[in-house]
Design a protein around this motif. Structure first.
Motif, PDB file in Angstrom:
ATOM      1  N   LEU A  97      60.455  70.637  13.703  1.00 12.94           N
ATOM      2  CA  LEU A  97      59.035  70.437  13.215  1.00 12.94           C
ATOM      3  C   LEU A  97      58.228  70.036  14.527  1.00 12.94           C
ATOM      4  O   LEU A  97      57.303  70.580  14.758  1.00 12.94           O
ATOM      5  CB  LEU A  97      58.738  69.660  12.190  1.00 12.94           C
ATOM      6  N   LEU A 112      56.437  63.915   7.526  1.00 19.29           N
ATOM      7  CA  LEU A 112      55.661  65.131   7.399  1.00 19.29           C
ATOM      8  C   LEU A 112      56.507  66.191   6.613  1.00 19.29           C
ATOM      9  O   LEU A 112      56.293  66.851   5.589  1.00 19.29           O
ATOM     10  CB  LEU A 112      55.338  65.895   8.483  1.00 19.29           C
ATOM     11  N   LEU A 113      57.742  66.149   6.768  1.00 17.93           N
ATOM     12  CA  LEU A 113      58.881  67.077   5.860  1.00 17.93           C
ATOM     13  C   LEU A 113      58.854  66.289   4.490  1.00 17.93           C
ATOM     14  O   LEU A 113      59.084  67.395   3.514  1.00 17.93           O
ATOM     15  CB  LEU A 113      60.237  66.940   6.520  1.00 17.93           C
ATOM     16  N   PRO A 124      54.469  67.065   2.766  1.00 15.14           N
ATOM     17  CA  PRO A 124      53.920  68.153   3.693  1.00 15.14           C
ATOM     18  C   PRO A 124      52.514  68.359   3.593  1.00 15.14           C
ATOM     19  O   PRO A 124      51.873  69.004   4.386  1.00 15.14           O
ATOM     20  CB  PRO A 124      54.481  69.488   2.758  1.00 15.14           C
ATOM     21  N   LYS A 160      50.646  67.288   6.503  1.00 11.57           N
ATOM     22  CA  LYS A 160      50.849  68.154   8.048  1.00 11.57           C
ATOM     23  C   LYS A 160      49.509  68.406   8.514  1.00 11.57           C
ATOM     24  O   LYS A 160      49.364  68.187   9.913  1.00 11.57           O
ATOM     25  CB  LYS A 160      51.719  69.447   7.732  1.00 11.57           C
TER      26      LYS A 160
END
Ligand code: URA
Length: 192
Positions: free
Chosen positions: A67, A165-166, A169, A172
């Protein structure tokens, strides 16, 4: 003849590979020293190696790293070309727990020496642990990410950690705004 940045960094890495300053050395497969261009103007600092990083000896090569690379690509940055990436601690904490203050204390000397060689104009801290250590101890990362401050003649920006962020989400777009701010800052500083 004096050594160039690449040689100085290689020399420092060789010393770091033998480091036994804290207990994290006992569980490591690899020391994860850092990756990137020694001449970089921008340095990214994460927290510490995870499983993939420990196995491969390079920062941010797991899911969070993929990412991160995507976000970097979007603003024309590339770990093999124009940035340098390192972590606060160079060895993986067990079960990816936060590195303890004593471990950070022992390890930070390596990062300081990396910084002294590379002399980046901008530092981006990935996540709370790095931001607290480098920018300000009581940072509220969710609230303060994206702010740009000047410290010791270096521009610094905290942003959310790609692993966070994973997990979330929805954060993001906000983090991507930070990357756009970084891009703008680099343009203003004529660093591209
Ligand atoms: N998370 C970090 O903070 N650093 C890495 O190198 C990988 C994941």
């Amino acid at each position: 003849m004096s050594m160039d940045k690449k040689e100085l960094l290689k020399d420092l890495e060789n010393q770091c590979l033998d480091c036994k300053r804290c207990g994290l050395c006992r569980g490591r497969n690899n020391v994860v020293f850092g990756v990137g261009n020694p001449e970089a103007e921008v340095m990214f600092i994460g927290e510490g190696p995870g499983e993939q990083e420990d196995l491969r000896g390079e920062p941010f090569v797991g899911k969070a790293g993929i990412l991160l690379d995507k976000m970097l690509t979007a603003i024309d940055l590339d770990r093999r070309k124009n940035i340098y990436i390192a972590n606060i601690v160079k060895c993986r904490p067990p079960q990816n727990r936060d590195p303890q203050p004593e471990e950070q204390e022992m390890c930070i000397a390596w990062l300081r020496r990396q910084f002294a060689i590379i002399r980046p104009k901008i530092i981006v801290c990935l996540g709370r642990i790095a931001a607290a250590r480098i920018i300000k101890p009581d940072i509220r990362i969710k609230r303060e990410h994206g702010m740009i401050i000047k410290k010791g003649g270096v521009m610094m920006m905290p942003t959310l950690h790609p692993a966070a962020l994973l997990r979330n989400p929805g954060d993001k777009p906000g983090a991507f705004e930070d990357f756009l701010k970084l891009q703008k800052l680099m343009e203003d500083m004529e660093l591209y």
